[in-house]
Motif scaffolding. Structure first.
Motif, PDB file in Angstrom:
ATOM      1  N   SER A 118     -38.476  14.042   7.111  1.00  0.00           N
ATOM      2  CA  SER A 118     -39.052  15.300   6.602  1.00  0.00           C
ATOM      3  C   SER A 118     -38.333  16.523   7.155  1.00  0.00           C
ATOM      4  O   SER A 118     -38.232  17.542   6.484  1.00  0.00           O
ATOM      5  CB  SER A 118     -40.546  15.370   6.896  1.00  0.00           C
ATOM      6  N   LYS A 119     -37.827  16.424   8.376  1.00  0.00           N
ATOM      7  CA  LYS A 119     -37.172  17.596   8.963  1.00  0.00           C
ATOM      8  C   LYS A 119     -35.666  17.634   8.697  1.00  0.00           C
ATOM      9  O   LYS A 119     -34.961  18.473   9.262  1.00  0.00           O
ATOM     10  CB  LYS A 119     -37.415  17.615  10.470  1.00  0.00           C
ATOM     11  N   ALA A 120     -35.164  16.696   7.892  1.00  0.00           N
ATOM     12  CA  ALA A 120     -33.719  16.650   7.656  1.00  0.00           C
ATOM     13  C   ALA A 120     -33.304  17.661   6.602  1.00  0.00           C
ATOM     14  O   ALA A 120     -33.993  17.843   5.603  1.00  0.00           O
ATOM     15  CB  ALA A 120     -33.310  15.249   7.212  1.00  0.00           C
ATOM     16  N   ASN A 121     -32.191  18.316   6.845  1.00  0.00           N
ATOM     17  CA  ASN A 121     -31.637  19.226   5.843  1.00  0.00           C
ATOM     18  C   ASN A 121     -30.117  19.159   5.896  1.00  0.00           C
ATOM     19  O   ASN A 121     -29.435  20.151   6.081  1.00  0.00           O
ATOM     20  CB  ASN A 121     -32.131  20.651   6.104  1.00  0.00           C
ATOM     21  N   ILE A 122     -29.626  17.946   5.755  1.00  0.00           N
ATOM     22  CA  ILE A 122     -28.189  17.677   5.819  1.00  0.00           C
ATOM     23  C   ILE A 122     -27.577  18.079   4.492  1.00  0.00           C
ATOM     24  O   ILE A 122     -27.927  17.524   3.457  1.00  0.00           O
ATOM     25  CB  ILE A 122     -27.945  16.160   6.041  1.00  0.00           C
ATOM     26  N   ASP A 123     -26.673  19.031   4.532  1.00  0.00           N
ATOM     27  CA  ASP A 123     -26.129  19.542   3.273  1.00  0.00           C
ATOM     28  C   ASP A 123     -24.823  20.268   3.564  1.00  0.00           C
ATOM     29  O   ASP A 123     -24.774  21.159   4.413  1.00  0.00           O
ATOM     30  CB  ASP A 123     -27.153  20.497   2.635  1.00  0.00           C
ATOM     31  N   MET A 124     -23.796  19.864   2.831  1.00  0.00           N
ATOM     32  CA  MET A 124     -22.485  20.489   2.986  1.00  0.00           C
ATOM     33  C   MET A 124     -22.575  22.020   2.916  1.00  0.00           C
ATOM     34  O   MET A 124     -21.846  22.727   3.612  1.00  0.00           O
ATOM     35  CB  MET A 124     -21.584  19.946   1.868  1.00  0.00           C
ATOM     36  N   ASN A 125     -23.486  22.508   2.075  1.00  0.00           N
ATOM     37  CA  ASN A 125     -23.601  23.957   1.901  1.00  0.00           C
ATOM     38  C   ASN A 125     -24.182  24.676   3.118  1.00  0.00           C
ATOM     39  O   ASN A 125     -24.156  25.905   3.186  1.00  0.00           O
ATOM     40  CB  ASN A 125     -24.472  24.276   0.680  1.00  0.00           C
ATOM     41  N   GLN A 126     -24.725  23.908   4.047  1.00  0.00           N
ATOM     42  CA  GLN A 126     -25.292  24.505   5.263  1.00  0.00           C
ATOM     43  C   GLN A 126     -24.206  24.851   6.286  1.00  0.00           C
ATOM     44  O   GLN A 126     -24.451  25.619   7.203  1.00  0.00           O
ATOM     45  CB  GLN A 126     -26.245  23.503   5.943  1.00  0.00           C
ATOM     46  N   VAL A 127     -23.050  24.205   6.134  1.00  0.00           N
ATOM     47  CA  VAL A 127     -21.979  24.391   7.125  1.00  0.00           C
ATOM     48  C   VAL A 127     -21.459  25.827   7.052  1.00  0.00           C
ATOM     49  O   VAL A 127     -21.067  26.293   5.979  1.00  0.00           O
ATOM     50  CB  VAL A 127     -20.829  23.386   6.853  1.00  0.00           C
ATOM     51  N   LYS A 128     -21.453  26.534   8.196  1.00  0.00           N
ATOM     52  CA  LYS A 128     -21.046  27.946   8.163  1.00  0.00           C
ATOM     53  C   LYS A 128     -20.247  28.311   9.422  1.00  0.00           C
ATOM     54  O   LYS A 128     -20.401  27.671  10.477  1.00  0.00           O
ATOM     55  CB  LYS A 128     -22.278  28.839   8.041  1.00  0.00           C
ATOM     56  N   PRO A 129     -19.390  29.301   9.300  1.00  0.00           N
ATOM     57  CA  PRO A 129     -18.607  29.718  10.456  1.00  0.00           C
ATOM     58  C   PRO A 129     -19.520  30.008  11.653  1.00  0.00           C
ATOM     59  O   PRO A 129     -20.607  30.569  11.493  1.00  0.00           O
ATOM     60  CB  PRO A 129     -17.922  30.999   9.968  1.00  0.00           C
ATOM     61  N   GLY A 130     -19.050  29.601  12.817  1.00  0.00           N
ATOM     62  CA  GLY A 130     -19.858  29.750  14.031  1.00  0.00           C
ATOM     63  C   GLY A 130     -20.530  28.448  14.439  1.00  0.00           C
ATOM     64  O   GLY A 130     -20.817  28.232  15.612  1.00  0.00           O
ATOM     65  N   ASP A 131     -20.775  27.563  13.464  1.00  0.00           N
ATOM     66  CA  ASP A 131     -21.353  26.251  13.782  1.00  0.00           C
ATOM     67  C   ASP A 131     -20.432  25.487  14.739  1.00  0.00           C
ATOM     68  O   ASP A 131     -19.212  25.636  14.681  1.00  0.00           O
ATOM     69  CB  ASP A 131     -21.501  25.392  12.503  1.00  0.00           C
ATOM     70  N   LYS A 132     -21.055  24.668  15.566  1.00  0.00           N
ATOM     71  CA  LYS A 132     -20.253  23.842  16.472  1.00  0.00           C
ATOM     72  C   LYS A 132     -20.029  22.453  15.873  1.00  0.00           C
ATOM     73  O   LYS A 132     -20.855  21.949  15.091  1.00  0.00           O
ATOM     74  CB  LYS A 132     -20.964  23.693  17.815  1.00  0.00           C
ATOM     75  N   VAL A 133     -18.895  21.866  16.249  1.00  0.00           N
ATOM     76  CA  VAL A 133     -18.542  20.497  15.830  1.00  0.00           C
ATOM     77  C   VAL A 133     -18.715  19.595  17.050  1.00  0.00           C
ATOM     78  O   VAL A 133     -18.024  19.767  18.054  1.00  0.00           O
ATOM     79  CB  VAL A 133     -17.081  20.432  15.341  1.00  0.00           C
ATOM     80  N   ILE A 134     -19.641  18.666  16.956  1.00  0.00           N
ATOM     81  CA  ILE A 134     -19.929  17.773  18.088  1.00  0.00           C
ATOM     82  C   ILE A 134     -19.487  16.359  17.725  1.00  0.00           C
ATOM     83  O   ILE A 134     -19.687  15.913  16.592  1.00  0.00           O
ATOM     84  CB  ILE A 134     -21.446  17.781  18.393  1.00  0.00           C
ATOM     85  N   VAL A 135     -18.886  15.668  18.678  1.00  0.00           N
ATOM     86  CA  VAL A 135     -18.571  14.251  18.484  1.00  0.00           C
ATOM     87  C   VAL A 135     -19.492  13.464  19.413  1.00  0.00           C
ATOM     88  O   VAL A 135     -19.707  13.854  20.560  1.00  0.00           O
ATOM     89  CB  VAL A 135     -17.068  13.964  18.707  1.00  0.00           C
ATOM     90  N   SER A 136     -20.046  12.356  18.894  1.00  0.00           N
ATOM     91  CA  SER A 136     -21.145  11.705  19.614  1.00  0.00           C
ATOM     92  C   SER A 136     -20.701  10.813  20.768  1.00  0.00           C
ATOM     93  O   SER A 136     -21.500  10.513  21.660  1.00  0.00           O
ATOM     94  CB  SER A 136     -21.982  10.868  18.639  1.00  0.00           C
ATOM     95  N   ASP A 137     -19.447  10.372  20.756  1.00  0.00           N
ATOM     96  CA  ASP A 137     -19.029   9.458  21.816  1.00  0.00           C
ATOM     97  C   ASP A 137     -17.504   9.364  21.838  1.00  0.00           C
ATOM     98  O   ASP A 137     -16.828   9.962  20.988  1.00  0.00           O
ATOM     99  CB  ASP A 137     -19.648   8.066  21.606  1.00  0.00           C
TER     100      ASP A 137
END
Lengths: 339, 339
Positions: free
Chosen positions: A154-173
């Motif tokens: 219910s709390k998911a909002n995964i969407d390519m259009n959400q990606v915006k400058p300033g966002d961080k890129v995290i790698v999980s492992d």
């Protein structure tokens, strides 16, 4: 393994007749048992409500057994993870085999047992499937397809259009373990340490992340074929943004790094099966990393870089010594049949 | 076909890198275009409510082009039909390719175009997929997996437990066309008439039957691998009933019958791709046949036999001259890689 009066799979096991029934009923159905599969119909029927995620992958990895896993668990974890990357909790999987005539029943059974274990670990049920057999020389031991459905959190909002400058890129492992594990056995290479595939289900971790950070997680992608570099390039192109990452922040285990150097491979292009990328709002990026590090399987989580306004559709790598270069998508094929 | 700078599929097209993207973005995504597929994510997300059917099949038919169709439409129709047999209206399909290196792009494109056409005809959308490439000699041109989800029709009550003595066994059309069509080209045989595969979507017909007869339809099964005889044996075993059928009621086109005789095949064991069996309450059996005969694709519908109290788990065939014999499940493999 059940007592069977055959040692190898033959064309008749794919006939839809007596041998197919024998293969399924003497073992497979018992092992994977659940009420939906038990109906033995052409498909499974279940109740689903709300937003549903649906994904598929075929697995053609060679060899089918490799350090840290086999094609069976890979096929379960892979589709489980694709659904998790959509922000969904996987529930039901299909399982389809294309077997090369002559596959040893002991090998097939070992794969099946891994499938069962992986499905249980991920909390999914295998509810429908298919078995085909092709002549010797027209396949390669075993190909597996899985497809899966899951319910969107219910709390998911995964969407390519959400990606915006300033966002961080995290790698999980730490990266590149799967590809190097498979290469090590395939090429008969001997490394001093034993590198294992990172195949694992990610739905548990992803579920907790989305529960905690919800809408501030903008995109999830597992870094499988083509590795981290190819996934980031896809994001840069599809979201029409620039991405900058720092080489010195790339988590690579020393023995994997050594093997990559020996093989002339860049770990950023090597396949993973249990590592994912998170694009998230900068404000919560550190908290995500902190949370990831509390889980087995994401202890080396780190902020790899960020989404930038400039050089749209490109991924820029800042090297350890400070130089910048474009990190292109994988060209050609470094590691065929890695998944 | 889009203008491409390659003529054959290479390993790089399965790399997850530049070539994979090129293959998908220069044509495939455009051809199969729909809003769900357009997200280019690891999976598709859509709204589903209520009871959902889920099914999968892999297709390894050889050759991939045959009289009346090709592997592409077969893969769409097959999963559409499996869902229809559950009493569901298929909605969303996944599509996964395992391509042998060297497949001509023109052949791949022809298959893709058939896939698109078959999906449109059946009214389904392809929303997610996967492409893998294996080395030459490790596959056989092209294998396809499809999985699908659909919504159960409100009046459907397809359930093995509904099958009871007295029920009629209906076959929807003349049988064995698909198997004989494939055999004719595979073996280089030349028949006087051109026999075509019966591959077709059955969801339209099934939808109308369920709308009209609802709960009185107890079971549906398409008679694919192993033919009518194997499907009936599965039903007899799973439902713990006896089945009696009349050979003289078996609809077989004369040219198919001739080819079967020539090849030493019993049409009851030959695969179909557009023929299904209906187990229904005796009172409505004639009405079902009447309705079926109004549709293209089920003009030869007939009552083949019935469910009986005696000889549980066995199928008995009453021959044209009156003798009775047990009709066993297919033993061994008559026609490998027929689907």
């Amino acid at each position: 393994m059940p007592k069977l009066d055959f040692d190898v799979i033959t064309l008749g096991h794919g006939s839809g007749g007596v041998l197919t029934n024998k293969l399924l009923k003497s073992g497979v159905f018992d092992l994977l048992k659940n009420p939906l599969l038990d109906t033995h119909h052409d498909g499974a029927v279940f109740e689903l409500n709300g937003k549903t995620a649906f994904s598929t992958d075929s697995y053609v990895i060679s060899p089918i057994f490799f350090p840290g896993g086999n094609i069976g668990e890979l096929a379960i974890n892979g589709t489980v993870n694709d659904l998790a990357m959509c922000g969904a909790q996987p529930k039901y999987l299909s399982l389809s085999f294309i077997i090369e005539e002559g596959l040893k029943m002991t090998e097939f059974w070992e794969v099946l047992v891994s499938i069962k274990k992986a499905a249980d670990t991920a909390g999914v049920q295998i509810v429908t499937g298919d078995t085909k057999v092709v002549e010797k020389g027209k396949g390669d031991k075993l190909f597996i397809n899985t497809a899966g459905v899951g319910q969107l959190m219910s709390k998911a909002n995964i969407d390519m259009n959400q990606v915006k400058p300033g966002d961080k890129v995290i790698v999980s492992d730490s990266i590149a373990n799967h590809g190097i594990a498979v290469m090590s056995i395939r090429e008969g290479l001997e490394f001093e340490t034993s590198i294992l595939s990172d195949t694992r289900p990610l739905n548990g971790i992803v579920g907790k992340l989305i529960e905690e950070f919800g809408y501030d997680i903008h995109l999830l992608r597992d870094a499988t074929r083509g590795g981290v570099a190819s996934v980031l390039n896809e994001i840069a192109q599809d979201a029409q943004v620039g991405i900058e990452i720092l080489q010195k922040h790339t988590p690579v285990d020393p023995e994997v790094e050594g093997a990559c150097e020996m093989l002339g491979l860049d770990p950023l292009y090597v396949a993973n099966e249990g590592v994912f990328m998170i694009i998230a709002d900068a404000q919560i990026a550190d908290d995500i990393v902190q949370m990831l590090r509390t889980f087995e399987g994401s202890k080396k989580a780190t902020i790899l870089g960020e989404i930038v306004e400039g050089h749209k559709r490109q991924v820029i790598l800042q090297s350890a010594i400070g130089g910048k270069r474009v990190l292109n998508m994988l060209v050609g094929e470094q590691l065929p049949r890695i998944c």
